[in-house]
Design an enzyme around this catalytic site. Structure first.
Site, PDB file in Angstrom:
ATOM      1  N   GLU A 144       3.279  -8.351   7.166  1.00 21.26           N
ATOM      2  CA  GLU A 144       1.990  -9.074   6.597  1.00 21.26           C
ATOM      3  C   GLU A 144       2.017  -9.817   5.172  1.00 21.26           C
ATOM      4  O   GLU A 144       1.481  -9.746   4.314  1.00 21.26           O
ATOM      5  CB  GLU A 144       1.092  -7.802   6.182  1.00 21.26           C
ATOM      6  N   TYR A 192      -6.771  -3.455  12.704  1.00 20.74           N
ATOM      7  CA  TYR A 192      -7.671  -2.314  12.289  1.00 20.74           C
ATOM      8  C   TYR A 192      -8.927  -2.335  12.728  1.00 20.74           C
ATOM      9  O   TYR A 192      -9.783  -2.079  12.007  1.00 20.74           O
ATOM     10  CB  TYR A 192      -7.165  -1.787  10.898  1.00 20.74           C
ATOM     11  N   ASP A 214       0.716  -1.173  -0.008  1.00 18.91           N
ATOM     12  CA  ASP A 214       0.167   0.013   0.034  1.00 18.91           C
ATOM     13  C   ASP A 214       1.024   1.252   0.087  1.00 18.91           C
ATOM     14  O   ASP A 214       0.741   1.985   1.142  1.00 18.91           O
ATOM     15  CB  ASP A 214      -0.933  -0.070   1.396  1.00 18.91           C
ATOM     16  N   GLU A 239       0.923  -1.941  14.155  1.00 22.46           N
ATOM     17  CA  GLU A 239       0.051  -0.853  13.504  1.00 22.46           C
ATOM     18  C   GLU A 239      -1.216  -1.048  13.978  1.00 22.46           C
ATOM     19  O   GLU A 239      -1.772  -1.939  14.369  1.00 22.46           O
ATOM     20  CB  GLU A 239       0.085  -1.502  11.897  1.00 22.46           C
TER      21      GLU A 239
HETATM   22  C1  GCB Z   1      -1.487  -2.628   6.980  1.00 21.91           C
HETATM   23  C2  GCB Z   1      -0.215  -2.273   6.003  1.00 21.91           C
HETATM   24  C3  GCB Z   1       0.185  -0.920   5.390  1.00 21.91           C
HETATM   25  C4  GCB Z   1      -0.924  -0.086   5.124  1.00 21.91           C
HETATM   26  C5  GCB Z   1      -1.932  -0.140   6.148  1.00 21.91           C
HETATM   27  C6  GCB Z   1      -3.370   0.532   5.677  1.00 21.91           C
HETATM   28  O1  GCB Z   1      -2.009  -3.439   7.136  1.00 21.91           O
HETATM   29  O2  GCB Z   1       0.802  -3.034   6.578  1.00 21.91           O
HETATM   30  O3  GCB Z   1       1.294  -1.057   4.509  1.00 21.91           O
HETATM   31  O4  GCB Z   1      -0.764   1.032   4.596  1.00 21.91           O
HETATM   32  O5  GCB Z   1      -2.340  -1.441   6.430  1.00 21.91           O
HETATM   33  O6  GCB Z   1      -3.376   1.770   5.783  1.00 21.91           O
HETATM   34  O7  GCB Z   1      -4.005  -0.197   5.030  1.00 21.91           O
END
Ligand code: GCB
Length: 654
Positions: free
Chosen positions: A457, A510, A213, A546
Site C-alpha cells: 500500500e 475493506y 499499522d 487483504e
Molecule cells: C491495510 C494494511 C494493514 C492494516 C489493515 C487494517 O490495508 O495493509 O497493514 O493492518 O489494512 O486492518 O487496517
C-alpha cells in the site's frame, strides 16, 4: 497510522538521526549470506538467552557514544537490566518509557569460545551473525567495531576471527548499539516530530510517526550465532530449477572466498539419502530423472519434498588443504504466470491463505519456537496453503518450515507505509534496491517463495511512484528472473502508477469496513466492480491480498453489527460469494487480513491492537476461523490433483 499531533512540527534535522552513521552506497555485489548450519566443516554456537541491556536515557540519547560504552563491560557504564534475546525489549518491563522508547539501546553478551576455534588460526574463520535487529545496528567485539547494518528483518554478519583469535581463553564481549528511529528514507519509513508548543508539551518532547499499522517493536529479534568455516569457504550458492515431464534440471552457481585454487563437487540426495545427481565446478546443471517435485500443501500427498544438495570445496591455502561442506535443501518446482492463472509445476494454483505478522504477547517480534509451531499447526488445520509475509521478511526459521511443509509464500520486503513524496526520492530508492538485494540473497533458494512483493500500500498514485516502482521491480527481476514480482495496492485501478510493472495484481479492499462501514450489502457490487476494473485495465491475474473486519472475541450480535464475531463471519461470506464467481475467470487467490490479532500503535480505532485476526493474539479461533476452515478445505478438495478426496488435515501433518 499515527497522525501528526496538533501543536507539533516535523523537525528538519533531528538530533536522534544525526547520530545515525551514514552507510556507504550500495556495494556492487553482496557477499553471500548462507544460513549457518552444522556441517562436517562448520560449527555453530547460539548466543541466545539473557544479555545485558541499557537504554540510553540521556537527553540526546548519545551518552553511549560520548562515553564509549563499547570499550568496557556495559554494567560498568551504569545500570543494566537482563534482556532476553531473541525478543523485543518493549513489553519486557512495567516501564511505559521502555515500551515506547525511541533512540539508542545497548545490548551486551560475554561468551567463551571453544579453544579449537581459536587455536586453528589462521585456517578457521569465526563469524558473528544476527538473524535480524531493529533497525540500525552497530556491533563491537572486545571494543572493536565489526559491522554496521541498516534495516530490520534481514541478517547481517561480520568475520571476527582476527579479534577473537588474538586473545584465546579470554571472554569475548559482543556489544550492540541499536537504534529504532525511522526516517523518510528507511524501510519502513517514519518521521520524528518535535512538539514545540511549550504550553502543551514538556521540553524536547517528540513522537515517532509511522504510517503502518503494527506496533514498532524493536530489539534483537532473531537468533545471534557464532559459527565457523575454514578460511577458504563456500560463500554463496544459487539454485534454480526447471522440469519437464520426467526430467528436472537443477542449475547451480557456487562462489568461493579465500582461495583461487579450489575444486568443488556437488551431490544431490533424495529423502532416502540416495545420490540422484552429481556435478562439479562453480556452475553447472544437475539432471534428475523422475524427480519428486516440490508441491504446495494440499496439492499433493507428499508436499514440500526437499532434496539435499551437498556442496564440497577443497582448497589449497598456504600449502594446507582445507575442506568446506555446506548442505542446502533444494525443492524442484516451476512457477509461471499467465493472464489468468498462477501455475506451480504447470498446474493452476489458487492461493487460499492468510496474511500474518511476527507478533505475540510479551515477545513482540522476537522469534519463539512454540509460537512458530502453533502457527504452522493452525495454518494446516485451517487448510491454508499460503501466506504473505506482511509487511516484512519473516525469520529464516519460519521460511524453513514453509519449504518443508509446502506452505507457499509471497515474500514481502519492509516497504510498508511509503506514503510521503520524499520517500520516493533517490535516497529512498537506493535503499529499497539494497533491501531487495539482501532479501533475495537470503531467500532466493527457497522453493516456498513463489513471488516477491516489493511494497504494501504505497502512495502509488503519486507521480514519482511510476519511476520508483518501475526501477524497484526491474531490479528485482534482474536479481531473480525466476520469480514473478508484485506490490500490494490499495490505489484506484485508474490512478495506480506501479501496477503496469507487476506480474500479478495484488489488491486490498475493506468494503463494509473502512468504506461504507456496517453495509455488508454493498460488497457484491463493489467487489465485482473492483475485480472487473482491474482486469479490464491490465489483463493480469488478481489476488485479493487483504480483506477483513475487526471482531472482538466473545462479542455477539444478530443481526450482525460491526466488531461482533457474526459481522466478521458475514463479511467473509459476502466476499467469498464474489471470489467463487471470479476465481473461475482470473482471480487466483484470497488472503484474509489477518491470521491473528496483533499489537498496533494506540489509537481511537484500535482496542489493544488490531482485531481483524481470525485467531486471537493467543491463537484461539474466533467464529470466522471455522468459516474459513470449511471453505479452504472445500477448495483444496476441488482443486487437488490427488485421486482420493482429502478428508483429514491429519494426513498432511508431518
Ligand atoms: C491495510 C494494511 C494493514 C492494516 C489493515 C487494517 O490495508 O495493509 O497493514 O493492518 O489494512 O486492518 O487496517
Amino acid at each position: 497510522m499515527a497522525a501528526a499531533a496538533p501543536g507539533g512540527s516535523v523537525a528538519g534535522l533531528c538530533p536522534l538521526l544525526l547520530l545515525l552513521p551514514l552507510l556507504p552506497g550500495r556495494a556492487a555485489a553482496l557477499p553471500g549470506m548462507l544460513q549457518p548450519r552444522d556441517t562436517p566443516s562448520r560449527e555453530r554456537k547460539e548466543l541466545g538467552g539473557l544479555w545485558s541491556f541499557r537504554a540510553d536515557l540521556s537527553p540526546g540519547r548519545d551518552a553511549g557514544f560520548a562515553q564509549r560504552w563499547y570499550r568496557q563491560p556495559l554494567r560498568q557504564t551504569g545500570p543494566v537490566i537482563d534482556m532476553p534475546v531473541p525478543a523485543s525489549f518493549n513489553d519486557m518491563t512495567q516501564d511505559p518509557s521502555l515500551e515506547n522508547y525511541i533512540g539508542w539501546v545497548w545490548y551486551e553478551k560475554e561468551v567463551l569460545l571453544p579453544a579449537r576455534w581459536l587455536q586453528d588460526s589462521p585456517s578457521t574463520r569465526v563469524v558473528l551473525r544476527f538473524g535480524s535487529a531493529h533497525y540500525y545496528s552497530i556491533v563491537w567485539v572486545n571494543g572493536v567495531q565489526v559491522v554496521e547494518h541498516e534495516g530490520g528483518h534481514l541478517p547481517f554478519e561480520a568475520d571476527i576471527s582476527s579479534i577473537v583469535q588474538g586473545s584465546p581463553g579470554t571472554l569475548c564481549r559482543v556489544t550492540v548499539a541499536l537504534n529504532n528511529t525511522l526516517t523518510p528514507h528507511t524501510l519502513p519509513p517514519g518521521s520524528i516530530q518535535y512538539m514545540t508548543d511549550k504550553t502543551r508539551y514538556p521540553k524536547n518532547y517528540f513522537v515517532q510517526n509511522t504510517r503502518f499499522d503494527f506496533f514498532n517493536y524493536a530489539g534483537i529479534h532473531r537468533p545471534v550465532v557464532l559459527y565457523t568455516t575454514p578460511s577458504a569457504y563456500i560463500d554463496d550458492i544459487t539454485v534454480t530449477t526447471t522440469s519437464s515431464e520426467h526430467v528436472a534440471m537443477v542449475q547451480y552457481q557456487v562462489s568461493v572466498v579465500g582461495s583461487t585454487a579450489y575444486s568443488l563437487s556437488l551431490s544431490l540426495r533424495d529423502q532416502e539419502g540416495k545420490v540422484v545427481a552429481t556435478g562439479d565446478g562453480p556452475e553447472g546443471e544437475l539432471k534428475v530423472l523422475n524427480p519428486n517435485l516440490w508441491w504446495p500443501y494440499l496439492m499433493h500427498e507428499n508436499p514440500g519434498y526437499l532434496y539435499s544438495l551437498e556442496v564440497k570445496m577443497q582448497a589449497q591455502v598456504e600449502g594446507a588443504l582445507l575442506e568446506d561442506v555446506y548442505t542446502l535443501p533444494v525443492g524442484i518446482r516451476t512457477v509461471h504466470v499467465t493472464s489468468t492463472q498462477f501455475l506451480i509445476n504447470g498446474r493452476p494454483f489458487y492461493f487460499h491463505g492468510v496474511n500474518k505478522h511476527e507478533d505475540s504477547d510479551i515477545r513482540g517480534k522476537g522469534l519463539d519456537w512454540a509460537l512458530i509451531m502453533k502457527d504452522f499447526n493452525l495454518l494446516r488445520w485451517l487448510g491454508a496453503n499460503s501466506f504473505r509475509t506482511s509487511h516484512y521478511p519473516y525469520a529464516e526459521e519460519i521460511m524453513d518450515l514453509c519449504d518443508a511443509y509446502g506452505i507457499v509464500v509471497i515474500d514481502e520486503c519492509p516497504g510498508v507505509g511509503i506514503k510521503l513524496p520524499e520517500s520516493f526520492g533517490n535516497k529512498s530508492l537506493q535503499h529499497h534496491l539494497a533491501v531487495m538485494e539482501e532479501l533475495i540473497r537470503r531467500d532466493k533458494n527457497r522453493p516456498s517463495v513463489v513471488m516477491w512483493s516489493v511494497a504494501n500500500e504505497p502512495a502509488s498514485e503519486l507521480p514519482p511512484a511510476g519511476f520508483y516502482f518501475k526501477t524497484v521491480i526491474a531490479h528485482t527481476k534482474a536479481l531473480d528472473p525466476s520469480r514473478p514480482v508484485t506490490f500490494v495496492t490499495e490505489a484506484n485501478y485508474a490512478l495506480d502508477r506501479g501496477a503496469p510493472y507487476v506480474d500479478v495484481i495484488c489488491v486490498n479492499s475493506y468494503f463494509s469496513w473502512y468504506h461504507d462501514p456496517g453495509h455488508l450489502e454493498v460488497i457484491p457490487l463493489q467487489l465485482t466492480a473492483q475485480f472487473e476494473n482491474w482486469y479490464k485495465t491490465y489483463q493480469k491475474p488478481i489476488i485479493q491480498s487483504e480483506y477483513g473486519a475487526d471482531s472482538v472475541p466473545g462479542l455477539h450480535s444478530d443481526p450482525p453489527l460491526m466488531f461482533s464475531e457474526e459481522y466478521q463471519k458475514a463479511m467473509l461470506k459476502e466476499y467469498h460469494a464474489v471470489f467463487d464467481k471470479k476465481r473461475k475467470e482470473y482471480v487466483i487467490g484470497e488472503l484474509i487480513w489477518n491470521f491473528a490479532d496483533f499489537m498496533t500503535n494506540q489509537g481511537t480505532t484500535r482496542v489493544l491492537g488490531n482485531k481483524k485476526g481470525i485467531f486471537t493474539r493467543q491463537r484461539q479461533p474466533k467464529a470466522a476461523a471455522f468459516v474459513l476452515r470449511e471453505r479452504y478445505w472445500k477448495i483444496a478438495n476441488e482443486s487437488s490433483c490427488l485421486p482420493p478426496v482429502i478428508t483429514s488435515h491429519a494426513l498432511f501433518l508431518k
